[in-house]
Design a protein around this motif. Sequence first.
Motif, PDB file in Angstrom:
ATOM      1  N   THR A 192     -22.866   1.606  66.925  1.00 49.74           N
ATOM      2  CA  THR A 192     -21.574   2.149  66.527  1.00 49.74           C
ATOM      3  C   THR A 192     -21.279   1.637  65.119  1.00 49.74           C
ATOM      4  N   ASP A 193     -20.263   2.189  64.469  1.00 52.13           N
ATOM      5  CA  ASP A 193     -19.861   1.668  63.168  1.00 52.13           C
ATOM      6  C   ASP A 193     -18.844   0.561  63.387  1.00 52.13           C
ATOM      7  N   GLY A 194     -19.090  -0.603  62.767  1.00 52.87           N
ATOM      8  CA  GLY A 194     -18.168  -1.726  62.928  1.00 52.87           C
ATOM      9  C   GLY A 194     -16.764  -1.347  62.515  1.00 52.87           C
ATOM     10  N   GLN A 195     -16.655  -0.679  61.389  1.00 49.03           N
ATOM     11  CA  GLN A 195     -15.357  -0.239  60.898  1.00 49.03           C
ATOM     12  C   GLN A 195     -15.508   1.126  60.253  1.00 49.03           C
ATOM     13  N   ALA A 219     -11.680  -9.327  68.312  1.00 47.12           N
ATOM     14  CA  ALA A 219     -11.670  -8.647  67.010  1.00 47.12           C
ATOM     15  C   ALA A 219     -12.851  -7.697  66.924  1.00 47.12           C
ATOM     16  N   PHE A 220     -13.902  -8.023  67.683  1.00 43.59           N
ATOM     17  CA  PHE A 220     -15.102  -7.181  67.810  1.00 43.59           C
ATOM     18  C   PHE A 220     -15.816  -7.657  69.073  1.00 43.59           C
ATOM     19  N   PRO A 221     -16.663  -6.824  69.670  1.00 43.74           N
ATOM     20  CA  PRO A 221     -17.353  -7.267  70.889  1.00 43.74           C
ATOM     21  C   PRO A 221     -18.204  -8.498  70.584  1.00 43.74           C
ATOM     22  N   PRO A 222     -18.108  -9.548  71.410  1.00 45.93           N
ATOM     23  CA  PRO A 222     -18.867 -10.763  71.130  1.00 45.93           C
ATOM     24  C   PRO A 222     -20.368 -10.482  71.089  1.00 45.93           C
ATOM     25  N   ILE A 223     -21.050 -11.168  70.173  1.00 47.62           N
ATOM     26  CA  ILE A 223     -22.513 -11.084  70.109  1.00 47.62           C
ATOM     27  C   ILE A 223     -23.087 -12.310  70.805  1.00 47.62           C
ATOM     28  N   VAL A 224     -23.933 -12.072  71.798  1.00 50.43           N
ATOM     29  CA  VAL A 224     -24.716 -13.144  72.407  1.00 50.43           C
ATOM     30  C   VAL A 224     -26.158 -12.662  72.352  1.00 50.43           C
ATOM     31  N   ALA A 225     -26.969 -13.296  71.498  1.00 50.98           N
ATOM     32  CA  ALA A 225     -28.327 -12.799  71.242  1.00 50.98           C
ATOM     33  C   ALA A 225     -29.295 -13.961  71.355  1.00 50.98           C
ATOM     34  N   SER A 255     -23.313   2.182  60.033  1.00 48.25           N
ATOM     35  CA  SER A 255     -24.535   1.493  60.445  1.00 48.25           C
ATOM     36  C   SER A 255     -25.761   2.386  60.253  1.00 48.25           C
ATOM     37  N   GLY A 256     -25.571   3.575  59.710  1.00 49.53           N
ATOM     38  CA  GLY A 256     -26.740   4.393  59.410  1.00 49.53           C
ATOM     39  C   GLY A 256     -26.427   5.866  59.191  1.00 49.53           C
ATOM     40  N   PRO A 313     -11.471  -7.170  60.631  1.00 48.35           N
ATOM     41  CA  PRO A 313     -12.508  -8.204  60.714  1.00 48.35           C
ATOM     42  C   PRO A 313     -13.362  -8.269  59.439  1.00 48.35           C
ATOM     43  N   HIS A 314     -13.588  -7.129  58.822  1.00 50.25           N
ATOM     44  CA  HIS A 314     -14.286  -7.091  57.532  1.00 50.25           C
ATOM     45  C   HIS A 314     -13.348  -6.448  56.526  1.00 50.25           C
ATOM     46  N   GLU A 315     -12.997  -7.166  55.469  1.00 50.78           N
ATOM     47  CA  GLU A 315     -12.200  -6.555  54.414  1.00 50.78           C
ATOM     48  C   GLU A 315     -12.595  -7.193  53.089  1.00 50.78           C
TER      49      GLU A 315
END
Lengths: 370, 370
Positions: free
Chosen positions: A42-45, B198-204, A50-51, B311-313
Amino acid sequence: MSQFIFENRLSSLRSKFDSLGVDTVWIIQPENRRYLSFFKATDGQLNESSGSLFITMDQALLLTDSRYTIQAQEEAVDFEVITHKQGLSNALFEIFDRLNTRRLGFEGNYLVWDLYEKAKERASKHSPPVELIALSAIVDEMREIKGPEEVEVLSRSAQLTGDVIAQVIKELRPGQAEKDVAWRIETLIREQDADGVAFPPIVASGPNSALPHAIPTDRLIREGEPIILDVGLKVDGYCSDMTRTIFLGNPPSYFKEIYHIVREAQVSALEYIRVGMKTAEADSVARDIIKKAGFGDFFGHSLGHGIGLAPHERPAVGPLKPEVLQEGMVFTIEPGIYIPEKGGVRLEEMVILEKDGVRVLTTNKNFFAF
Amino acid sequence: MSQFIFENRLSSLRSKFDSLGVDTVWIIQPENRRYLSFFKATDGQLNESSGSLFITMDQALLLTDSRYTIQAQEEAVDFEVITHKQGLSNALFEIFDRLNTRRLGFEGNYLVWDLYEKAKERASKHSPPVELIALSAIVDEMREIKGPEEVEVLSRSAQLTGDVIAQVIKELRPGQAEKDVAWRIETLIREQDADGVAFPPIVASGPNSALPHAIPTDRLIREGEPIILDVGLKVDGYCSDMTRTIFLGNPPSYFKEIYHIVREAQVSALEYIRVGMKTAEADSVARDIIKKAGFGDFFGHSLGHGIGLAPHERPAVGPLKPEVLQEGMVFTIEPGIYIPEKGGVRLEEMVILEKDGVRVLTTNKNFFAF
């Protein structure tokens, strides 16, 4: 989804190139991108893509940045993945060269003005120059008619939603906070075989239920007042959307009447809608009943909306933008009456339009018969 | 936030009208809208606006549809709320009349091409005609420098995130699925005094940690492999963003070395960054350390990004789009090294730039000292 489906979708898009007058199509809208390539990012914002896909008659490129390269290669197996390092617009020159692009179709209903202007500048400086052509909703239109594999996933998505709502209704008690009920819904969705929510659940009680897009608050739900539960989840990327209005104990006759009218409007639409009907006519079936009952001013939104990879997609089943309803379309039927400061009632089912009318994909249960 | 702040923001925007050559500004970007009006609604989807602001030297209108009218009236107290019934673009004529608009500034970095074209058509048909002027990132730029009330909320947001990550690390065990850890993070966020994620957590974990934007899977985490936890939540609309890379048991020396390099790159940036420095220079401090260690090809993204209502600006703290770092900017510092198929390490703190350097808003704890 089998690989075959994606090849079919690309062929179908390519068969339109001639009439669109393009040799390359640029896809940046996330659901359109997934629909054509199976790239699931998905697009973060809104301003963070993302592509992009670039599709010609014989080539298919997926342009992304290093954060998504591996995922793109794993998912979009029919596409050659290219990683840009200097930003999307700076990569366009190379793309035009590689694809021998002269006439580039872009998504007019999605591309942001700034990026369009940058692309246009690159396109005009390229030798030979590239012409930009707005495609409007070309892939969105393809997505309107669901294939059998999509209907299967959408059915599952709708069924799970019915299960979640039924469980929440069973547990609903006066004194619970809207926010806690919403969290319980999220937890139940998580416990299903679902990707997650399609949108944050709406739990709106008493006067809050007069806000069609209410955000759950700390308010404690009470007996006798309307409590709107509007829930959507995703299964394999496909969304559901379903609403019930619940009363604990005995509601005042005012709300019984409103409930009755909304349900009657919904049932009429469910029974009346046929292939070939215009969306505005479908909307008016339900709206006329609400108008006749004297609540026309309190039903501000459309009767429903298409649903698929996006929670809201074409067709818009409302009074504006008339469109012909076709076999294989999946959409919601969700009339509502909202009385400011008092409360509202909305009832929503998800349906598929078949040869002889709509079939309800959600549970068709948990209605009151006042 | 006190009402005074919103009045100040409007004044500040209005003071730019002359130099921008506009008499009306049209704001549709959700965070910009909230920043200027306190109207908290988000947009359901990219092509579904929940409202527009139209601001002149002496008027302030909020144009929305019936789903949001009540919420807009309650929240945007400095704005007159107008409800459109025939779609946004069809309401523009009335807006131009009311505001006596001749030169309309729009958000070029946000407005979709289709809507721009529709607005341009309406504008040209209006009598007298209205000229459209692209504003690019005018409000985004105002949002870059955070006021004291914003810093307070962002600090709280960052602190809560540190608490959540610390708790998750404490509970982390081999054999847990990435998805379950991600859900535990969501649950902990829910239990804080936060709006939500703020965004889905990343657990990688393991090879998945080589994907900077990995989506949690059913993979079970193991001893000795990198496990990236990237978490963000919202408090009063303000976002946080923080990352730790965890090893259970003893990692191979290869990853110890990578971890050491990433942490050294981060600490150097934290110590080196000053007011007046360009973003590209800030980025290069960390990047040069990673390059020198021979991993330059495996750090594909920027060093960091501004954070606030989104979250990104702005500012983008990276090699492209150079910008001068100023006092009051809040951004992340998050170098990473990602080895395809093996795994990655990312460490991220949120900082505010003060007179004499950056101050870490996140916890500055839970690092390994290999």
